[in-house]
Design an enzyme around this catalytic site. Structure first.
Site, PDB file in Angstrom:
ATOM      1  N   CYS A 108      31.840  36.416  48.749  1.00 48.38           N
ATOM      2  CA  CYS A 108      30.883  36.906  47.858  1.00 48.38           C
ATOM      3  C   CYS A 108      29.835  35.928  47.309  1.00 48.38           C
ATOM      4  O   CYS A 108      28.800  36.027  46.793  1.00 48.38           O
ATOM      5  CB  CYS A 108      31.371  37.515  46.555  1.00 48.38           C
ATOM      6  SG  CYS A 108      32.037  38.831  46.689  1.00 48.38           S
ATOM      7  N   HIS A 232      26.805  36.517  39.849  1.00 49.38           N
ATOM      8  CA  HIS A 232      27.631  37.570  40.614  1.00 49.38           C
ATOM      9  C   HIS A 232      28.040  38.506  39.894  1.00 49.38           C
ATOM     10  O   HIS A 232      28.855  38.654  38.990  1.00 49.38           O
ATOM     11  CB  HIS A 232      28.612  36.783  41.617  1.00 49.38           C
ATOM     12  CG  HIS A 232      29.507  37.768  42.374  1.00 49.38           C
ATOM     13  ND1 HIS A 232      28.720  38.753  43.349  1.00 49.38           N
ATOM     14  CD2 HIS A 232      30.725  37.980  42.445  1.00 49.38           C
ATOM     15  CE1 HIS A 232      29.781  39.353  43.825  1.00 49.38           C
ATOM     16  NE2 HIS A 232      30.892  39.074  43.508  1.00 49.38           N
ATOM     17  N   ASN A 262      30.254  45.902  42.389  1.00 48.36           N
ATOM     18  CA  ASN A 262      30.225  44.468  43.000  1.00 48.36           C
ATOM     19  C   ASN A 262      29.713  44.630  44.655  1.00 48.36           C
ATOM     20  O   ASN A 262      30.382  45.252  45.483  1.00 48.36           O
ATOM     21  CB  ASN A 262      31.559  43.849  42.855  1.00 48.36           C
ATOM     22  CG  ASN A 262      31.845  42.641  43.785  1.00 48.36           C
ATOM     23  OD1 ASN A 262      30.801  42.138  44.558  1.00 48.36           O
ATOM     24  ND2 ASN A 262      32.836  42.147  43.550  1.00 48.36           N
TER      25      ASN A 262
HETATM   26  N1  ACO Z   1      42.202  52.522  36.503  1.00 47.10           N
HETATM   27  C1  ACO Z   1      43.467  52.652  35.843  1.00 47.10           C
HETATM   28  N2  ACO Z   1      44.312  51.737  35.487  1.00 47.10           N
HETATM   29  C2  ACO Z   1      44.274  50.707  36.187  1.00 47.10           C
HETATM   30  C3  ACO Z   1      43.028  50.583  37.247  1.00 47.10           C
HETATM   31  C4  ACO Z   1      42.306  51.518  37.543  1.00 47.10           C
HETATM   32  N3  ACO Z   1      41.126  51.568  38.234  1.00 47.10           N
HETATM   33  N4  ACO Z   1      43.081  49.409  37.835  1.00 47.10           N
HETATM   34  C5  ACO Z   1      44.466  48.809  37.434  1.00 47.10           C
HETATM   35  N5  ACO Z   1      44.834  49.475  36.362  1.00 47.10           N
HETATM   36  C6  ACO Z   1      46.196  49.390  35.718  1.00 47.10           C
HETATM   37  C7  ACO Z   1      47.107  48.423  36.268  1.00 47.10           C
HETATM   38  O1  ACO Z   1      47.953  49.093  37.171  1.00 47.10           O
HETATM   39  C8  ACO Z   1      47.852  47.795  35.087  1.00 47.10           C
HETATM   40  O2  ACO Z   1      48.774  48.975  34.601  1.00 47.10           O
HETATM   41  P1  ACO Z   1      50.334  48.397  34.197  1.00 47.10           P
HETATM   42  O3  ACO Z   1      49.950  47.421  32.848  1.00 47.10           O
HETATM   43  O4  ACO Z   1      51.026  49.587  34.115  1.00 47.10           O
HETATM   44  O5  ACO Z   1      50.770  47.578  35.357  1.00 47.10           O
HETATM   45  C9  ACO Z   1      46.685  47.771  34.097  1.00 47.10           C
HETATM   46  O6  ACO Z   1      45.802  48.797  34.341  1.00 47.10           O
HETATM   47  C10 ACO Z   1      46.276  46.568  33.564  1.00 47.10           C
HETATM   48  O7  ACO Z   1      45.852  45.858  35.054  1.00 47.10           O
HETATM   49  P2  ACO Z   1      45.402  44.333  35.084  1.00 47.10           P
HETATM   50  O8  ACO Z   1      45.234  44.126  36.344  1.00 47.10           O
HETATM   51  O9  ACO Z   1      45.944  43.464  34.040  1.00 47.10           O
HETATM   52  O10 ACO Z   1      43.747  44.726  34.445  1.00 47.10           O
HETATM   53  P3  ACO Z   1      42.551  43.778  34.041  1.00 47.10           P
HETATM   54  O11 ACO Z   1      42.165  43.958  32.788  1.00 47.10           O
HETATM   55  O12 ACO Z   1      42.955  42.331  34.489  1.00 47.10           O
HETATM   56  O13 ACO Z   1      41.426  44.356  35.206  1.00 47.10           O
HETATM   57  C11 ACO Z   1      40.378  43.919  37.116  1.00 47.10           C
HETATM   58  C12 ACO Z   1      41.613  44.385  36.471  1.00 47.10           C
HETATM   59  C13 ACO Z   1      39.182  44.891  36.762  1.00 47.10           C
HETATM   60  C14 ACO Z   1      40.655  44.008  38.487  1.00 47.10           C
HETATM   61  C15 ACO Z   1      40.207  42.291  36.788  1.00 47.10           C
HETATM   62  O14 ACO Z   1      41.253  41.675  36.650  1.00 47.10           O
HETATM   63  C16 ACO Z   1      39.092  41.785  37.524  1.00 47.10           C
HETATM   64  O15 ACO Z   1      37.977  42.164  37.417  1.00 47.10           O
HETATM   65  N6  ACO Z   1      39.442  40.794  38.378  1.00 47.10           N
HETATM   66  C17 ACO Z   1      38.455  40.073  39.095  1.00 47.10           C
HETATM   67  C18 ACO Z   1      38.215  40.885  40.342  1.00 47.10           C
HETATM   68  C19 ACO Z   1      36.984  40.228  41.035  1.00 47.10           C
HETATM   69  O16 ACO Z   1      36.293  39.796  40.731  1.00 47.10           O
HETATM   70  N7  ACO Z   1      37.109  40.676  42.423  1.00 47.10           N
HETATM   71  C20 ACO Z   1      35.852  40.328  43.465  1.00 47.10           C
HETATM   72  C21 ACO Z   1      35.947  38.757  43.785  1.00 47.10           C
HETATM   73  S1  ACO Z   1      34.453  38.658  44.816  1.00 47.10           S
HETATM   74  C22 ACO Z   1      34.593  38.933  46.539  1.00 47.10           C
HETATM   75  O17 ACO Z   1      34.600  37.787  47.276  1.00 47.10           O
HETATM   76  C23 ACO Z   1      34.968  40.117  47.041  1.00 47.10           C
END
Ligand code: ACO
Length: 306
Positions: A108, A232, A262
């Protein structure tokens, strides 16, 4: 001498996919996705080639140039349509150019790395570079994995960068890579993305803040001098955490992830083009462009919009 941005353009698919539509096939909801990421809908479709060619042609037109005016094409992407030839080669043919063309990949952060490479090309004698960021990440996600499937959209964004005798838009750069973080966000050939979301989140905030501060220092500016921050577009909470740590009001942050998700390499040029069209950056003002991606990679730059 310096480098000047002279044209911008975007290429986005028509098909809108809302959070509600995703929740028909995934155990998720509009409330969860909106609250945890800020994303409400994304665009899906096209190929990296078509999205990139559309953005590239638009940037050329915006710069008032034709395909034969360009001396180098760089395509920033981590989702090339083919192993070979490069997406840049195919886009060169599509837009009718004849100059050298090359892909580059820093996930990214690819577009920002591309700005740095284009700057180097221009400083060593290349007159005009067409830099395109294009990705079709939705072709590489596991549509049964709610942790990743809700995050991404497809798109392309491009700019023309030109040699200038008297103007320099790029004041500073801070780039970095930490190859020990390879496994927290990865996609093997023919497979789909795997991600440790929390770890990516934690490292992204730290990397973006540190490199933004380094870029500000390199430009001899403080956060108060900025009119705009173009981050980003991965997660609104990452952007809020970065803005808070830098002491920048969220009013200055350009947000497009609510509409496009994204879009990886295209997220920064897409956001820049939208901000520009909305009149949010004026000549003489300073903007911070900053991003991160798999690798991990990160990149920040201060530009003065001429
Ligand atoms: N819908 C409902 N529930 C969900 C979803 C969803 N889409 N996704 C995850 N959950 C659940 C999980 O299973 C978890 O449940 P559990 O507690 O029963 O295990 C709960 O929600 C909390 O999960 P977390 O992973 O702690 O949620 P978080 O608040 O961290 O959000 C997210 C997750 C959105 C992925 C966040 O961590 C994030 O944005 N991270 C950065 C990701 C990123 O930027 N990626 C791109 C990088 S750029 C590139 O090079 C492609």
């Amino acid at each position: 001498m310096g480098v000047r941005f002279t044209g911008w353009g975007i290429g986005i698919p028509d098909r809108v996919v809302t959070n509600d539509e995703l929740s028909l096939t995934l155990d998720t909801s509009d409330a969860w996705i909106s609250e945890r990421t800020g994303i409400r809908e994304r665009r899906i479709g096209g190929t990296t080639r078509t999205l990139g060619a559309t953005a590239g042609a638009a940037a050329l037109e915006d710069a008032g140039l034709g395909p034969s005016d360009i001396d180098f094409i760089l395509v920033a992407t981590s989702t090339p349509d083919r192993m070979a030839p490069s997406t840049a080669s195919m886009i060169q043919a599509d837009i009718g150019a004849t100059c050298p063309a090359l892909d580059l990949n820093a996930a990214c952060s690819s577009f920002m790395y591309g700005v740095r490479v284009a700057q180097g090309l221009i400083e060593t004698g290349t007159k005009r570079v067409l830099l395109i960021g294009a990705d079709r990440l939705t072709g590489w996600v596991d549509w049964s994995d709610r942790n990743t499937a809700v995050l991404f959209g497809d798109g392309g964004g491009a700019c023309v960068m030109e040699y200038s005798e008297d103007v320099n838009d790029i004041l500073s750069f801070s780039l970095g890579t930490d190859g020990t973080a390879t496994e927290i966000l990865s996609c093997h050939h023919g497979d789909t993305f795997t991600m440790d979301g929390r770890e990516v989140f934690r490292r992204a905030v730290r990397a973006v803040v540190d490199s933004s501060l380094e870029a500000l220092e390199g430009a001899g500016l403080s956060a108060d001098d900025l009119s705009l921050i173009i981050p980003h577009q991965a997660n609104i909470r990452i952007i809020q955490a970065v803005a808070e740590r830098l002491g920048i009001s969220m009013d200055k942050a350009v947000i497009t992830l609510d509409r496009y998700g994204n879009t990886s390499s295209s997220s920064i040029p897409l956001a820049f083009d939208i901000a520009r069209k909305e009149g949010r950056i004026k000549p003489g003002e300073y903007a911070l462009l900053t991003g991160f991606g798999a690798g991990m990679t990160w990149a920040s730059s201060i530009i003065r919009w001429s």
